[in-house]
Design a protein around this motif. Structure first.
Motif, PDB file in Angstrom:
ATOM      1  N   MET A 271      70.718 -39.344 -32.407  1.00  0.00           N
ATOM      2  CA  MET A 271      70.113 -40.445 -32.283  1.00  0.00           C
ATOM      3  C   MET A 271      69.016 -40.495 -31.553  1.00  0.00           C
ATOM      4  SD  MET A 271      73.859 -42.086 -30.808  1.00  0.00           S
ATOM      5  CE  MET A 271      75.265 -42.718 -32.262  1.00  0.00           C
ATOM      6  N   LEU A 272      68.582 -39.669 -30.555  1.00  0.00           N
ATOM      7  CA  LEU A 272      67.574 -39.860 -29.674  1.00  0.00           C
ATOM      8  C   LEU A 272      66.454 -39.308 -30.674  1.00  0.00           C
ATOM      9  CD1 LEU A 272      66.318 -40.144 -27.061  1.00  0.00           C
ATOM     10  CD2 LEU A 272      66.597 -37.815 -26.419  1.00  0.00           C
ATOM     11  N   ILE A 273      66.555 -38.301 -31.399  1.00  0.00           N
ATOM     12  CA  ILE A 273      65.544 -37.832 -32.146  1.00  0.00           C
ATOM     13  C   ILE A 273      65.038 -38.574 -33.108  1.00  0.00           C
ATOM     14  CG2 ILE A 273      64.773 -35.580 -33.552  1.00  0.00           C
ATOM     15  CD1 ILE A 273      65.181 -34.694 -30.845  1.00  0.00           C
ATOM     16  N   VAL A 274      66.029 -39.306 -33.722  1.00  0.00           N
ATOM     17  CA  VAL A 274      65.725 -40.167 -34.703  1.00  0.00           C
ATOM     18  C   VAL A 274      64.994 -41.376 -34.390  1.00  0.00           C
ATOM     19  CG1 VAL A 274      66.604 -41.833 -36.304  1.00  0.00           C
ATOM     20  CG2 VAL A 274      67.599 -39.414 -36.236  1.00  0.00           C
ATOM     21  N   GLY A 275      65.586 -41.834 -33.197  1.00  0.00           N
ATOM     22  CA  GLY A 275      64.964 -42.988 -32.613  1.00  0.00           C
ATOM     23  C   GLY A 275      63.688 -42.953 -31.964  1.00  0.00           C
ATOM     24  N   GLY A 276      63.398 -41.902 -31.415  1.00  0.00           N
ATOM     25  CA  GLY A 276      62.026 -41.496 -30.715  1.00  0.00           C
ATOM     26  C   GLY A 276      62.202 -40.985 -29.359  1.00  0.00           C
ATOM     27  N   SER A 277      62.139 -39.673 -29.172  1.00  0.00           N
ATOM     28  CA  SER A 277      62.444 -39.089 -27.984  1.00  0.00           C
ATOM     29  C   SER A 277      61.129 -39.634 -26.929  1.00  0.00           C
ATOM     30  CB  SER A 277      62.825 -37.772 -27.630  1.00  0.00           C
ATOM     31  OG  SER A 277      61.814 -37.120 -28.066  1.00  0.00           O
ATOM     32  N   ALA A 278      61.277 -39.786 -25.650  1.00  0.00           N
ATOM     33  CA  ALA A 278      60.399 -40.048 -24.771  1.00  0.00           C
ATOM     34  C   ALA A 278      60.019 -41.632 -24.813  1.00  0.00           C
ATOM     35  CB  ALA A 278      59.194 -39.411 -24.725  1.00  0.00           C
ATOM     36  N   ASN A 279      60.680 -42.346 -25.434  1.00  0.00           N
ATOM     37  CA  ASN A 279      60.742 -43.711 -25.821  1.00  0.00           C
ATOM     38  C   ASN A 279      62.000 -44.467 -25.546  1.00  0.00           C
ATOM     39  OD1 ASN A 279      60.548 -46.308 -26.954  1.00  0.00           O
ATOM     40  ND2 ASN A 279      58.710 -45.949 -28.061  1.00  0.00           N
ATOM     41  N   ASN A 280      62.253 -45.102 -24.691  1.00  0.00           N
ATOM     42  CA  ASN A 280      63.283 -45.854 -24.270  1.00  0.00           C
ATOM     43  C   ASN A 280      63.768 -46.835 -25.302  1.00  0.00           C
ATOM     44  OD1 ASN A 280      63.882 -44.418 -21.786  1.00  0.00           O
ATOM     45  ND2 ASN A 280      62.507 -45.599 -20.681  1.00  0.00           N
TER      46      ASN A 280
ATOM     47  N   VAL B 252      81.708 -33.266 -44.874  1.00  0.00           N
ATOM     48  CA  VAL B 252      80.321 -33.708 -45.546  1.00  0.00           C
ATOM     49  C   VAL B 252      79.345 -34.544 -44.710  1.00  0.00           C
ATOM     50  CG1 VAL B 252      79.367 -34.803 -47.526  1.00  0.00           C
ATOM     51  CG2 VAL B 252      81.117 -33.505 -47.690  1.00  0.00           C
ATOM     52  N   ARG B 253      80.018 -35.534 -44.265  1.00  0.00           N
ATOM     53  CA  ARG B 253      79.429 -36.349 -43.080  1.00  0.00           C
ATOM     54  C   ARG B 253      78.631 -35.847 -41.898  1.00  0.00           C
ATOM     55  NH1 ARG B 253      83.343 -39.757 -40.676  1.00  0.00           N
ATOM     56  NH2 ARG B 253      81.757 -40.876 -39.438  1.00  0.00           N
ATOM     57  N   ILE B 254      79.110 -34.866 -41.414  1.00  0.00           N
ATOM     58  CA  ILE B 254      78.691 -34.041 -40.410  1.00  0.00           C
ATOM     59  C   ILE B 254      77.502 -32.970 -40.987  1.00  0.00           C
ATOM     60  CG2 ILE B 254      78.928 -32.140 -38.710  1.00  0.00           C
ATOM     61  CD1 ILE B 254      81.858 -33.070 -38.284  1.00  0.00           C
ATOM     62  N   PHE B 255      77.576 -32.539 -42.022  1.00  0.00           N
ATOM     63  CA  PHE B 255      76.645 -31.740 -42.625  1.00  0.00           C
ATOM     64  C   PHE B 255      75.391 -32.707 -42.975  1.00  0.00           C
ATOM     65  CE2 PHE B 255      74.500 -30.213 -46.260  1.00  0.00           C
ATOM     66  CZ  PHE B 255      74.196 -28.720 -45.995  1.00  0.00           C
ATOM     67  N   LEU B 256      75.683 -33.833 -43.572  1.00  0.00           N
ATOM     68  CA  LEU B 256      74.313 -34.773 -43.917  1.00  0.00           C
ATOM     69  C   LEU B 256      73.743 -35.203 -42.615  1.00  0.00           C
ATOM     70  CD1 LEU B 256      75.881 -36.805 -46.672  1.00  0.00           C
ATOM     71  CD2 LEU B 256      74.388 -34.843 -47.036  1.00  0.00           C
ATOM     72  N   ILE B 257      74.361 -35.662 -41.677  1.00  0.00           N
ATOM     73  CA  ILE B 257      73.982 -35.730 -40.400  1.00  0.00           C
ATOM     74  C   ILE B 257      72.954 -34.829 -39.650  1.00  0.00           C
ATOM     75  CG2 ILE B 257      74.383 -36.386 -37.629  1.00  0.00           C
ATOM     76  CD1 ILE B 257      74.652 -38.616 -38.955  1.00  0.00           C
TER      77      ILE B 257
ATOM     78  N   VAL C  12      64.222 -35.021 -39.878  1.00  0.00           N
ATOM     79  CA  VAL C  12      63.503 -35.479 -38.783  1.00  0.00           C
ATOM     80  C   VAL C  12      62.836 -34.573 -37.811  1.00  0.00           C
ATOM     81  CG1 VAL C  12      63.477 -37.248 -36.780  1.00  0.00           C
ATOM     82  CG2 VAL C  12      64.954 -37.335 -38.793  1.00  0.00           C
ATOM     83  N   LEU C  13      63.406 -33.368 -37.591  1.00  0.00           N
ATOM     84  CA  LEU C  13      62.692 -32.235 -36.661  1.00  0.00           C
ATOM     85  C   LEU C  13      61.418 -31.947 -37.279  1.00  0.00           C
ATOM     86  CD1 LEU C  13      65.391 -30.107 -34.946  1.00  0.00           C
ATOM     87  CD2 LEU C  13      63.686 -31.877 -33.910  1.00  0.00           C
ATOM     88  N   GLN C  14      61.642 -31.518 -38.621  1.00  0.00           N
ATOM     89  CA  GLN C  14      60.651 -30.834 -39.158  1.00  0.00           C
ATOM     90  C   GLN C  14      59.434 -31.829 -39.725  1.00  0.00           C
ATOM     91  OE1 GLN C  14      61.535 -28.068 -42.427  1.00  0.00           O
ATOM     92  NE2 GLN C  14      63.084 -27.089 -41.250  1.00  0.00           N
TER      93      GLN C  14
ATOM     94  N   SER D 244      68.883 -24.608 -34.441  1.00  0.00           N
ATOM     95  CA  SER D 244      70.134 -23.808 -34.388  1.00  0.00           C
ATOM     96  C   SER D 244      71.524 -24.542 -33.957  1.00  0.00           C
ATOM     97  CB  SER D 244      69.806 -22.330 -33.754  1.00  0.00           C
ATOM     98  OG  SER D 244      70.085 -22.643 -32.239  1.00  0.00           O
ATOM     99  N   PHE D 245      71.128 -25.441 -33.192  1.00  0.00           N
ATOM    100  CA  PHE D 245      72.454 -26.330 -32.837  1.00  0.00           C
ATOM    101  C   PHE D 245      72.810 -27.265 -33.845  1.00  0.00           C
ATOM    102  CE2 PHE D 245      74.270 -29.961 -30.680  1.00  0.00           C
ATOM    103  CZ  PHE D 245      75.142 -29.223 -29.756  1.00  0.00           C
ATOM    104  N   GLY D 246      71.840 -27.676 -34.614  1.00  0.00           N
ATOM    105  CA  GLY D 246      72.283 -28.405 -35.897  1.00  0.00           C
ATOM    106  C   GLY D 246      72.859 -27.506 -36.906  1.00  0.00           C
ATOM    107  N   ILE D 247      72.246 -26.378 -37.165  1.00  0.00           N
ATOM    108  CA  ILE D 247      72.738 -25.340 -38.281  1.00  0.00           C
ATOM    109  C   ILE D 247      74.207 -24.974 -37.660  1.00  0.00           C
ATOM    110  CG2 ILE D 247      72.596 -22.828 -38.910  1.00  0.00           C
ATOM    111  CD1 ILE D 247      70.498 -24.935 -40.260  1.00  0.00           C
ATOM    112  N   MET D 248      74.598 -24.893 -36.491  1.00  0.00           N
ATOM    113  CA  MET D 248      75.872 -24.415 -36.135  1.00  0.00           C
ATOM    114  C   MET D 248      76.696 -25.559 -36.477  1.00  0.00           C
ATOM    115  SD  MET D 248      77.265 -24.393 -32.020  1.00  0.00           S
ATOM    116  CE  MET D 248      77.459 -26.108 -31.741  1.00  0.00           C
ATOM    117  N   LEU D 249      76.544 -26.803 -36.575  1.00  0.00           N
ATOM    118  CA  LEU D 249      77.581 -27.803 -37.150  1.00  0.00           C
ATOM    119  C   LEU D 249      77.385 -27.890 -38.584  1.00  0.00           C
ATOM    120  CD1 LEU D 249      76.798 -30.143 -34.022  1.00  0.00           C
ATOM    121  CD2 LEU D 249      78.929 -29.108 -34.556  1.00  0.00           C
TER     122      LEU D 249
END
Lengths: 241, 316, 299
Positions: free
Chosen positions: B239-248, B283-288, B295-297, C103-108
């Motif tokens: 949630m935080l990474i998608v929304g934008g970290s360091a932005n409340n 599958v849901r967990i995998f997709l998330i 998003v990270l990359q 890696s935390f994401g890969i774990m899950l």
């Protein structure tokens, strides 16, 4: 003929320019020393040779081949070896393993070379099975230089080899540098202990604010009143940045 | 009519849960977004807060420690105080080391807490958990009880948001940014970096504890599954990474958005036959997880990127 | 005498078995920490994956798990190299915390794939209960435990030979000592990184299979080992493979011995808290000496 030459090199880290046009060269068999105040870009100039810095302009040549912005690993393979100021040995490897790592890019038999290094630095032979991290400061410096020389480099770059050593060791290191040079390897080094360094050097460059300020024979720089006043005064004990 | 009322209630519950996740993302944002602390023990601090509040407010039972029947405000305050104390202890050990160690230690805290919840049956009723937790406004008629609870959650989120925004603009917040941008310079300027880190870590964990307390009261039940990494820790990070970290605002947006995606995808998959439904949960967990990687990359600054006074920055 | 034999049979030997499993897993953790410079949260799932590969191969072939092990190691290595290429390599030049998060994401992700493909129900690697062998009348050791300890010893010897006798092994230690100097020395980063994954994933697979051979196959088994393995790596000194081996053995032994009735007749520590022992050791170590027993790096 120049083994290594820098021609109007400009560059720095990220957006910060540190070198604003540095030119220098090292000829066969020479010891050349770079001196200057802190932040003048002395170590940066060396890193420029080693592909550790992005050059925005200027060129670097090894013999007649251009090595400007070449990846570090390739520069090593071309025959340039660099001994950084700190963290210049692998402390948990033995002395012998450190020397072997120095020869990492060699494909041929490096054992004769290793014997030569042990001849040059007899204390290392005695300690060859010891972890390098357990050695004294002077001996570590021997390991660092010996490791770099395993490649029989065309030129050796030394970044402040005497930084942090006591005056007694400093003398020892300078005599080691001479020995290495006498064995045929040209040397380019950055030194804070300018006076002592210029005494063993063939030539020297004075860098200020990322540019050449003075250059000339070692003795000539020592005798130059302006250089002496600016850089050779009481500053020889300054801690390296 | 019936159906639209059901949808109405569903939206309320969606917003309520989204609000509780927003508390978690805001807490994490103080730690990661503003200070660069890598906390993967969110679930642990969340569970601590949940259990403290649940035990203090629930009626007497023979199954676990309880019977205090204290007011909600005491439960909420106590959950924040206890999480703060535990966070302080963790911080003492780890904050002087690099972020990886904090990550390992916080994941350990979550595990230890799970062991305590399972083993100390006298206090926690073990794996069966604490039930009969009272819920604020439950005496009101439906849907007013739900709406009032939602209002309480949203007001809390708003208050936390305003407090953090004010803190960020204060001298304290500026020092925080300075430490993250250039720690040696901040040290040289005489700032006690460890103390600031500790403050950010403890405050972030307190908010997570509060979110736990809210969740326990809302669901009227809490069990050791609350320490589960996937649905708490991992989801909050995404949630935080998608929304934008360091932005409340980004943190809050990410919480509501990703909770909606998560919850809606659960509804879709629950329509499948049982066996399939269980499997598609994975599958849901995998997709998330995949979404996080992308998003990270590709979009490391998220939907609402950080607003910076000056554009230079080597941090991201 | 009987008390001593009971101590050896029910606490000491299981402790060594568990310790060997932790040791093998922790080598991968410590090498990744030292060479790639990040705490790899997916290492436990690498183990689990190796176990499920082994289980699957055992369904289609008649062989003993030890015979199948090389094949499942190879499969695990291939998957891990693929993960590195897709998810870790883009972050080589980024702050390391980005890779930790990846890696935390890969774990899950890996765990959810395992749960999707194989389901969550318990499985056994080898059917039935084996009768322990009785040596000298009183020393009871199950053949399983003997196999695990002997295989672990062989693997540790192989790691030792790799790290102390081969050029690539020495280069791995060098890079773990100082990545910057390794680069200045002309040691190619990517080759060492690949080797690190190969070694780490193979050992993780072996450790997982040994655990499954001793107990059962389960989707959370690797994650449960993650904390003890981190603790072992920190105890031994980050970046020090020999330290990780020692650390793993110590943690396995302490975990098992913590429930021995040292004082009175009750277990010293409620066995339910066994899993917390590793964490306690790790915290004490971080407080007392973060560089670990073997003086590893502190970040």
């Amino acid at each position: 003929m120049a083994v290594l030459s820098l021609d109007q090199v400009v560059g720095g880290y990220g957006d910060t320019q540190i070198l604003h046009g540095v030119s220098m060269h090292v000829d066969e068999g020479e010891i050349v020393v770079i001196i200057g105040p802190n932040g003048a870009g002395k170590s940066t100039a060396m890193k420029a040779v080693f592909g550790l810095l992005n050059l925005s302009s200027g060129r670097v040549f090894l013999d007649d081949n251009e090595i400007t912005n070449m990846p570090t690993e390739m520069v090593v393979r071309q025959g340039v070896c660099y001994v950084p100021q700190t963290a210049n040995i692998f402390p948990s490897l033995t002395v012998e393993e450190n020397l072997e790592m120095g020869a990492y890019v060699r494909k041929d038999d490096f054992r004769p070379r290793m014997a030569e290094i042990y001849d040059l630095f007899p204390p290392l032979l005695e300690k060859r099975k010891h972890a390098a991290g357990t050695l004294s400061g002077g001996q570590r410096q021997m390991v660092a230089m010996g490791k770099a020389m395993m490649l029989e480099p065309k030129i050796l770059l030394l970044d402040e080899p005497t930084a942090g050593l006591s005056p007694k060791f400093r003398g020892e290191i300078f005599s080691i540098i001479r020995t290495v040079n006498n064995a045929g390897t040209p040397i380019l080094m950055v030194e804070q202990n300018a006076k002592q360094a210029l005494k063993i050097a063939d030539r020297g460059y004075v860098l200020v604010d990322g540019k050449n300020k003075f250059d000339g024979a070692g003795q000539a720089l020592l005798d130059d009143p302006e250089v002496a006043e600016m850089f050779l005064g009481g500053g020889s004990h300054k801690v390296a940045s | 009519m019936e159906q639209s009322y059901g949808i109405f209630l569903y939206i309320i519950s969606l917003a309520t849960m989204g609000g509780m996740y927003a508390m978690l993302t805001l807490g994490l944002n103080i730690q990661w977004g503003f200070t660069g602390l890598f906390n993967v023990g969110i679930a642990g601090f969340f569970a601590i807060g949940a259990y403290v509040s649940a035990i203090l407010t629930s009626p007497e039972t023979t199954r676990h420690l309880g019977g205090f029947e204290l007011p909600y405000i005491v439960g909420f305050s106590a959950s924040m105080i206890v999480t703060a104390l535990i966070a302080w202890g963790v911080g003492k050990v780890c904050l002087r080391l690099r972020s990886d160690y904090l990550a390992i230690a916080t994941i350990g805290i979550g595990e230890i807490f799970r062991l305590i919840l399972k083993n100390e049956t006298w206090a926690t009723n073990g794996p069966r958990g604490v039930s009969m937790v009272p819920k604020p406004f439950e005496s009101l008629a439906e849907p007013y009880n739900q709406l009032m609870f939602l209002a309480l959650v949203l007001v809390t989120v708003a208050v936390i948001y305003l407090l953090i925004e004010a803190a960020c603009k204060s001298p304290w917040g500026r020092v925080m940014t300075a430490i993250r941008e250039n720690e040696p310079a901040a040290r040289a300027a005489g700032k006690n970096v460890e103390r600031f880190r500790m403050e950010a870590f403890v405050i972030g964990c307190m908010i997570m504890g509060l979110a736990g307390a809210f969740t326990a009261q809302y669901l009227k039940f809490i069990d050791p599954n609350a320490t589960e990494l996937t649905t708490t820790t991992f989801l909050v990070w995404v949630m935080l990474i998608v929304g934008g970290s360091a932005n409340n605002k980004g943190a809050i947006l990410g919480a509501f958005l990703m909770w909606t995606v998560w919850s809606a995808s659960e509804i879709l998959t629950s329509r499948l036959p049982d066996d399939m439904a269980i499997r598609t949960a994975y599958v849901r967990i995998f997709l998330i997880g995949l979404a996080l990687q992308i998003v990270l990359q590709k979009f490391p600054s998220g939907i609402l990127p950080e607003k910076r006074p000056k554009p230079s920055g080597s941090h991201e | 005498m009987i008390a001593l034999m009971e101590f050896i049979n029910f606490y000491l030997i299981p402790g060594i078995v568990l310790g060997s499993i932790y040791a093998l897993g922790a080598v991968g953790i410590t090498l990744t920490f030292g060479i790639l410079r990040f705490a790899n949260f997916a290492h436990g799932e690498t183990m689990t994956l190796g176990v499920y590969f082994t289980w699957t191969l055992m369904q289609i072939t008649p062989f003993h798990p030890l015979v199948i092990l090389p094949a499942s190691m190879l499969l695990t290595v291939l998957v891990v190299l693929g993960i590195d290429r897709l998810f870790y390599k883009p972050f080589r030049a980024s702050p390391t915390i980005m890779v930790v998060m990846a890696s935390f994401g890969i774990m899950l992700m890996v765990r959810s794939v395992i749960q999707f493909v194989w389901g969550v129900q318990l499985k056994g690697l080898v059917p039935g209960i084996q009768r322990p062998m009785v040596l000298f009348d009183t020393l009871r050791i199950s053949p399983k435990h003997m196999v695990i300890i002997a295989s672990a010893v062989v693997l540790v010897l192989l790691i030792h030979l790799l790290l102390s006798r081969t050029k690539i092994g020495k280069a791995m230690r060098a890079m773990s000592d100082s990545p910057e100097l390794a680069r200045l020395t002309g040691i190619g980063t990517e080759k060492i990184v690949m080797t690190t994954w190969v070694v780490g994933a193979s050992l993780a697979c072996a450790a997982g299979v040994f655990l499954a051979y001793d107990t059962h196959v389960e989707t959370m088994m690797g994650f449960k080992l993650l904390l003890p393995m981190f603790a072992a790596a920190i105890l031994g000194g980050v970046g020090k493979p020999y330290g990780a081996i020692a650390g793993g053995l110590i943690i396995g032994l302490v975990e098992e011995l913590s429930s021995y009735p040292w004082i009175g007749t009750e277990p010293l520590l409620n066995p339910g808290y066994k899993a917390g022992v590793a964490f306690a050791i790790m915290v004490l170590m971080l407080l007392w000496r973060p560089s670990g027993l073997f003086r590893g790096r502190v970040f």
